[in-house]
Write a protein that holds these residues in place. Structure first.
Motif, mmCIF file in Angstrom:
data_model
loop_
_atom_site.group_PDB
_atom_site.id
_atom_site.type_symbol
_atom_site.label_atom_id
_atom_site.label_comp_id
_atom_site.label_asym_id
_atom_site.label_seq_id
_atom_site.Cartn_x
_atom_site.Cartn_y
_atom_site.Cartn_z
ATOM 1 N N ARG A 207 5.257 -55.718 9.536
ATOM 2 C CA ARG A 207 4.069 -55.062 9.993
ATOM 3 C C ARG A 207 4.693 -53.952 11.022
ATOM 4 O O ARG A 207 5.459 -54.244 11.622
ATOM 5 C CB ARG A 207 3.291 -56.101 10.836
ATOM 6 N N ILE A 208 4.100 -52.873 11.168
ATOM 7 C CA ILE A 208 4.085 -51.814 12.158
ATOM 8 C C ILE A 208 2.920 -51.948 12.979
ATOM 9 O O ILE A 208 1.934 -51.671 12.611
ATOM 10 C CB ILE A 208 4.335 -50.513 11.645
ATOM 11 N N ASN A 209 3.250 -52.233 14.325
ATOM 12 C CA ASN A 209 2.115 -52.231 15.259
ATOM 13 C C ASN A 209 2.054 -50.784 16.038
ATOM 14 O O ASN A 209 2.637 -50.369 16.859
ATOM 15 C CB ASN A 209 2.256 -53.354 16.351
ATOM 16 N N GLY A 210 0.992 -49.999 15.477
ATOM 17 C CA GLY A 210 0.608 -48.647 16.001
ATOM 18 C C GLY A 210 1.383 -47.714 15.082
ATOM 19 O O GLY A 210 2.480 -47.693 15.147
ATOM 20 N N THR A 211 0.586 -46.554 14.653
ATOM 21 C CA THR A 211 1.048 -45.505 13.812
ATOM 22 C C THR A 211 0.595 -44.128 14.631
ATOM 23 O O THR A 211 0.856 -43.244 13.920
ATOM 24 C CB THR A 211 0.881 -45.603 12.469
ATOM 25 N N ASP A 212 0.104 -44.111 15.800
ATOM 26 C CA ASP A 212 -0.606 -43.125 16.518
ATOM 27 C C ASP A 212 0.012 -42.646 17.604
ATOM 28 O O ASP A 212 -0.602 -42.234 18.509
ATOM 29 C CB ASP A 212 -2.262 -43.131 16.350
ATOM 30 N N TYR A 213 1.386 -43.254 18.156
ATOM 31 C CA TYR A 213 2.023 -42.880 19.101
ATOM 32 C C TYR A 213 2.269 -41.405 19.166
ATOM 33 O O TYR A 213 2.671 -40.732 18.120
ATOM 34 C CB TYR A 213 3.104 -43.852 19.310
ATOM 35 N N PRO A 282 -3.062 -52.072 14.245
ATOM 36 C CA PRO A 282 -3.486 -51.199 15.410
ATOM 37 C C PRO A 282 -2.335 -51.344 16.683
ATOM 38 O O PRO A 282 -1.527 -52.371 16.529
ATOM 39 C CB PRO A 282 -4.785 -51.824 16.151
ATOM 40 N N ARG A 283 -2.151 -50.473 17.511
ATOM 41 C CA ARG A 283 -1.201 -50.781 18.826
ATOM 42 C C ARG A 283 -1.439 -52.168 19.321
ATOM 43 O O ARG A 283 -2.521 -52.507 19.442
ATOM 44 C CB ARG A 283 -1.561 -49.622 19.649
ATOM 45 N N ARG A 284 -0.308 -52.472 19.715
ATOM 46 C CA ARG A 284 -0.139 -53.645 20.661
ATOM 47 C C ARG A 284 -0.488 -53.357 22.368
ATOM 48 O O ARG A 284 0.178 -52.403 22.730
ATOM 49 C CB ARG A 284 0.902 -54.656 20.855
ATOM 50 N N PRO A 285 -1.266 -53.863 22.742
ATOM 51 C CA PRO A 285 -1.501 -53.634 24.233
ATOM 52 C C PRO A 285 -0.320 -53.466 25.004
ATOM 53 O O PRO A 285 0.483 -54.538 25.023
ATOM 54 C CB PRO A 285 -2.616 -54.874 24.955
#
Length: 326
Positions: A207-213, A282-285
């Motif tokens: 899994r990749i957490n967040g692809t919009d950084y 989604p991104r992780r907090p």
């Protein structure tokens, strides 16, 4: 008191990082002794010709016995509880292992006149930084009991230098990967490479957490260094302490540029020949877009450099995993 030909005690020397430090020491002609309670290490990781004591750094009698029997030249302190996420759930255990353990070790060292210590610290002392490049002067603001315990360890060394003349340095680093010996691999249930390999072995996708950084490919950029390079830096620090040369209280062991999670996934696919199509989540907090450290100070004093490409890091880790039969 010890002599330059005396062995170095490596606490945690049966673990992934510690076992590489032991190999680097012996390859450099510096004898080693290992103390490890095998809570996360493996006796098989310790070379057969290296003395091994199964005990915790919390066991003052055992530490006393090792220091007394082997008249060590110094200590490379790698032992500790290293899981930042879990430390939030188990703060008292974390402090016991990392702070009480350090105190117990330093007390024994003082009793035996051992005046040199290389501490395996962590870049977790900086916390979730918001700078492009972390230096040794970046403010310390740890965000977990693990990071706090490592920073306290550094304080204890500093204070023991004032009180008892201890010579020391702390090595701070982020993500350690790869293998310098197929017999030694990362078996942590929390680190990225084992997690990715486990997923592929079980027919799942990582899994990749967040692809919009705000990074070149939208995924987090982190600092990954090869464990064999890390081990060489520990040896260089030990040599510097033995020689009585000037040494900084702390060094970052960083790449200076870092790699993205997407780049790692692509490298894993290329090395293993297994199709990798990560789950996109989604991104992780709390995950900052980029955390990368400068290794300039360590390059100046410890000969630090990145000797392995990302592909070589992945390939060596994969080779060690396959050699283990996992």
């Amino acid at each position: 008191m010890s002599t330059a030909s005396s062995p170095w005690l490596v606490t945690g020397g049966a673990g992934y990082i510690g076992a590489h430090v032991v190999r680097a020491l012996t390859a450099a002609g510096m004898p080693a002794v290992v103390l490890d309670d095998l809570s996360s290490g493996h006796a098989a990781f310790v070379p057969a010709d290296v003395p091994f004591v199964r005990a915790s750094v919390l066991d003052a009698a055992a530490v006393d016995a090792v220091l007394g029997e082997h008249a060590v030249a110094g200590v490379i302190h790698v032992a500790g509880f290293k899981y930042a996420g879990v430390s939030v759930e188990r703060p008292l255990h974390t402090y016991e292992q990392n702070v009480t353990g350090m105190i117990t070790l330093l007390e024994a060292m003082q009793r035996h006149g051992v005046q040199r210590c290389v501490f395996s610290s962590s870049a977790a002392v900086y916390g979730a930084v918001d700078v492009d490049l972390v230096t040794e002067e970046t403010p310390k603001s740890p965000t977990s009991p693990y990071g706090e315990s490592k920073l306290i360890g550094e304080w204890l060394l500093r204070d023991q230098e004032v009180a008892a003349g201890l010579r020391h340095t702390s090595l701070r680093y982020f993500n350690v990967v790869g293998s310098g010996d197929p017999a030694v691999r990362d078996t942590s249930p929390h680190n990225l490479f084992p997690l990715v390999f486990d997923a592929l072995a079980e027919g799942r996708q990582p899994r990749i957490n967040g692809t919009d950084y705000p990074t070149p490919d939208g995924t987090c950029v982190r600092d990954y260094i090869h464990v064999a390079d890390l081990a060489l830096a520990h040896v260089a620090a030990a040599r510097r302490l033995e020689a009585g040369e000037p040494i900084e209280p702390a060094y970052n062991l960083g790449s200076g540029d870092g790699v993205s999670v997407r780049q790692i996934m692509d490298a894993v696919a290329e090395v293993t020949g297994i199709a990798v199509t990560p789950e996109l989540a989604p991104r992780r907090p709390g995950d900052p877009p980029r955390i990368v450290a400068s290794g300039a100070l360590a390059a100046r004093d410890l000969g630090w450099k990145m000797r392995h490409t990302l592909a070589e890091m992945v390939a060596s880790a994969w080779e060690a995993r396959r050699a283990s039969g996992a």
